[in-house]
Design an enzyme around this catalytic site. Structure first.
Site, PDB file in Angstrom:
ATOM      1  N   TYR A 133     -13.883   0.167   4.249  1.00 40.74           N
ATOM      2  CA  TYR A 133     -14.440  -1.088   4.767  1.00 40.74           C
ATOM      3  C   TYR A 133     -15.942  -0.855   4.938  1.00 40.74           C
ATOM      4  O   TYR A 133     -16.356   0.138   5.553  1.00 40.74           O
ATOM      5  CB  TYR A 133     -13.879  -1.419   6.147  1.00 40.74           C
ATOM      6  CG  TYR A 133     -12.425  -1.818   6.210  1.00 40.74           C
ATOM      7  CD1 TYR A 133     -11.401  -0.937   5.844  1.00 40.74           C
ATOM      8  CD2 TYR A 133     -12.061  -3.077   6.697  1.00 40.74           C
ATOM      9  CE1 TYR A 133     -10.072  -1.303   5.946  1.00 40.74           C
ATOM     10  CE2 TYR A 133     -10.733  -3.454   6.810  1.00 40.74           C
ATOM     11  CZ  TYR A 133      -9.743  -2.561   6.436  1.00 40.74           C
ATOM     12  OH  TYR A 133      -8.426  -2.924   6.551  1.00 40.74           O
ATOM     13  N   HIS A 180       0.795  -1.236   0.000  1.00 37.75           N
ATOM     14  CA  HIS A 180       0.000   0.000   0.000  1.00 37.75           C
ATOM     15  C   HIS A 180       0.826   1.285   0.000  1.00 37.75           C
ATOM     16  O   HIS A 180       0.559   2.219   0.760  1.00 37.75           O
ATOM     17  CB  HIS A 180      -0.945  -0.003   1.215  1.00 37.75           C
ATOM     18  CG  HIS A 180      -2.072  -0.999   1.109  1.00 37.75           C
ATOM     19  ND1 HIS A 180      -2.595  -1.428  -0.079  1.00 37.75           N
ATOM     20  CD2 HIS A 180      -2.795  -1.635   2.082  1.00 37.75           C
ATOM     21  CE1 HIS A 180      -3.584  -2.288   0.149  1.00 37.75           C
ATOM     22  NE2 HIS A 180      -3.722  -2.445   1.444  1.00 37.75           N
ATOM     23  N   HIS A 237      -9.771   2.384   0.115  1.00 36.82           N
ATOM     24  CA  HIS A 237      -9.721   1.216   0.994  1.00 36.82           C
ATOM     25  C   HIS A 237     -10.866   1.208   2.008  1.00 36.82           C
ATOM     26  O   HIS A 237     -10.697   0.749   3.147  1.00 36.82           O
ATOM     27  CB  HIS A 237      -8.361   1.186   1.699  1.00 36.82           C
ATOM     28  CG  HIS A 237      -7.905  -0.177   2.126  1.00 36.82           C
ATOM     29  ND1 HIS A 237      -8.662  -1.005   2.925  1.00 36.82           N
ATOM     30  CD2 HIS A 237      -6.776  -0.854   1.841  1.00 36.82           C
ATOM     31  CE1 HIS A 237      -7.994  -2.127   3.131  1.00 36.82           C
ATOM     32  NE2 HIS A 237      -6.841  -2.068   2.479  1.00 36.82           N
ATOM     33  N   GLU A 293     -11.950  -3.246  -3.125  1.00 41.87           N
ATOM     34  CA  GLU A 293     -10.941  -2.275  -3.577  1.00 41.87           C
ATOM     35  C   GLU A 293     -10.768  -2.420  -5.085  1.00 41.87           C
ATOM     36  O   GLU A 293     -10.216  -3.414  -5.555  1.00 41.87           O
ATOM     37  CB  GLU A 293      -9.608  -2.545  -2.878  1.00 41.87           C
ATOM     38  CG  GLU A 293      -9.633  -2.374  -1.382  1.00 41.87           C
ATOM     39  CD  GLU A 293      -8.562  -3.219  -0.703  1.00 41.87           C
ATOM     40  OE1 GLU A 293      -7.373  -2.884  -0.811  1.00 41.87           O
ATOM     41  OE2 GLU A 293      -8.921  -4.231  -0.064  1.00 41.87           O
TER      42      GLU A 293
HETATM   43  C1  BGC Z   1      -4.856  -6.304   1.622  1.00 38.39           C
HETATM   44  C2  BGC Z   1      -4.793  -7.068   2.920  1.00 38.39           C
HETATM   45  C3  BGC Z   1      -4.385  -6.138   3.996  1.00 38.39           C
HETATM   46  C4  BGC Z   1      -5.405  -5.028   4.072  1.00 38.39           C
HETATM   47  C5  BGC Z   1      -5.094  -4.023   5.140  1.00 38.39           C
HETATM   48  C6  BGC Z   1      -5.852  -5.225   1.784  1.00 38.39           C
HETATM   49  O1  BGC Z   1      -5.884  -4.451   0.625  1.00 38.39           O
HETATM   50  O2  BGC Z   1      -5.160  -7.115   0.533  1.00 38.39           O
HETATM   51  O3  BGC Z   1      -3.894  -8.153   2.808  1.00 38.39           O
HETATM   52  O4  BGC Z   1      -4.291  -6.786   5.213  1.00 38.39           O
HETATM   53  O5  BGC Z   1      -5.464  -4.380   2.839  1.00 38.39           O
HETATM   54  O6  BGC Z   1      -3.812  -3.609   5.017  1.00 38.39           O
END
Ligand code: BGC
Length: 411
Positions: free
Chosen positions: A244, A168, A242, A376
């Site tokens: 949730y 990331h 990202h 994502e």
């Molecule tokens: C990843 C995960 C990771 C999460 C939080 C996601 O995009 O695929 O493996 O734990 O992000 O970092």
């Protein structure tokens, strides 16, 4: 507006002759499904038109529907919280720290609003090691194997922040930066633009890179995210949001009962460090087949190697028809539905396997194991080391323009 890919998606939908109908079906036949995949945007625009025809008293300008308040400061820079309210009174909140979505308040089928995204009431939550809640991730979302890639004959080395890989965009990636912000004037809906100038070689990535993200909140509860990334020399980029989601409301139990549909006939299996092996595997006959609806929890504990490696779903799906609605999540108890439309080639389904109750979010609610999931939209993980994957290279002449729509409704 420069960043017009989202508008293109809307125009495409509005100009189509297809009937406005349920936008996601469970038909097995892909061709048939595609014909019936109608973006909710068309419905939105029709409803918005109807609402404005019948409600002349509501003459409030859209740019009056964004309020700005202080959210603290970080490294000497002011951080703000932006509240975007649409005509129905539904709200999203954004911050320029990490260009993040902080809150999404949408009704259930009885009209009761709740926040459906994981986040915090104050900046300190975001500063204290959150798992990228709602943030824009860059310069390279997801993993790059061993933090190394070669571009135009030069090898580049990135920080290893998810051993043995880079994750990331690195420890001080775009998610951890204070972005410039501008509430847009004269737009059709409330909208905010965030901009981040990434200096050459910051976090090991070449290029002076300009990232722009425009969030637009329509009257039909769609978050349109338009991304534009430019550079002054050849580099790589993979950008995503990202967020949730928990359609029960964030902090109200897990997401294992959410029914998912993903218009992807294949996914990219991973090695034990969650790096794609290079295989493009058909989902047919596997727990990764969401071409028809299955709950998140139905097969998540199956004895299937890929689920063991990911500790659940943490995989990139290869989207069949980028530009269409590509994924749906439905919570039968609240009736809330999320549709995702994107022109990106992949979507990471992440079932919140690393949430462990150490994060306390909005209203003091604790975020336990699998109490949020991510859709994502992205290029495939580790693409720079997989020439067979769609290219993530951008140049001064070929910037990245991409859009994703998260649309909320009920049924
Ligand atoms: C990843 C995960 C990771 C999460 C939080 C996601 O995009 O695929 O493996 O734990 O992000 O970092």
């Amino acid at each position: 507006m420069d960043i017009n890919a989202g508008n293109t998606l809307i125009e495409k939908t509005v100009n189509s002759n297809e009937t406005v109908n349920c936008i996601f079906t469970t038909d097995k036949n892909k061709a048939q499904m595609k014909n019936r995949l109608i973006s909710i945007t068309a419905l939105v625009l029709v409803m918005a038109g109807m609402a404005s025809c019948g409600n002349n008293k509501n003459t409030k300008k859209y740019n009056d529907m964004v309020t700005t308040e202080s959210f603290g400061s970080f490294e000497g820079k002011d951080v703000f919280l932006y509240t975007l309210r649409n005509k129905g009174g539904d709200v999203i909140k954004l911050t320029n720290y990490g260009a993040a979505i902080v809150e999404i308040d949408v009704p259930d089928r009885d009209g009761n609003r709740d926040n459906v995204t994981l986040g915090y009431d104050s900046l300190s939550g975001y500063l204290n090691g959150d798992p990228y809640f709602g943030k824009v991730v860059g310069q390279y979302a997801n993993r790059i194997a061993k933090g190394k890639f070669t571009l135009d004959g030069t090898e580049y080395t990135l920080a290893i922040n998810n051993a043995p890989n880079a994750l990331h965009g690195g420890p001080t990636g775009w998610h951890s930066r204070v972005w410039e912000a501008e509430v847009l004037e004269g737009t059709d809906y409330p909208a905010v633009r965030f901009t981040y100038h990434k200096p050459d070689m910051e976090e090991g990535y070449p290029g002076n890179v300009m990232a722009e993200v425009v969030y637009t909140w329509t009257d039909a509860d769609e978050i349109i995210i338009d991304y534009k990334v430019t550079t002054d020399r050849m580099t790589i980029v993979n950008i995503t949001n990202h967020a949730y989601f928990n359609l029960h409301g964030a902090g109200n139990g897990d997401i294992l009962d959410h029914e998912l549909t993903i218009a992807a006939s294949a996914f990219t299996p991973v090695d034990p460090t969650l790096i794609p092996t290079g295989e493009i595997r058909a989902v047919e006959g596997t727990p990764f087949d969401f071409l028809t609806a299955h709950t998140m929890g139905e097969r998540i504990n199956d004895d299937y190697e890929q689920l063991k490696l990911g500790n659940g779903y943490d995989h990139n799906f290869v989207i069949d028809n980028p530009g269409d609605v590509v994924a749906e999540a439905y919570d039968p108890s609240s009736g809330r539905v999320l549709h995702v439309t994107t022109d990106q080639p992949g979507i990471q389904l992440y079932s919140g396997n690393f949430l462990d109750g150490t994060q306390t979010g909005h209203g003091g609610k604790v975020y336990n194991f699998r109490t949020g999931f991510c859709f994502e939209t992205q290029h495939f993980p580790d693409s720079p080391n997989h020439p067979e994957f769609p290219s993530v290279v951008i140049t001064p002449d070929e910037p990245l323009l991409t859009s994703t729509i998260y649309a909320f409704s009920v049924r």
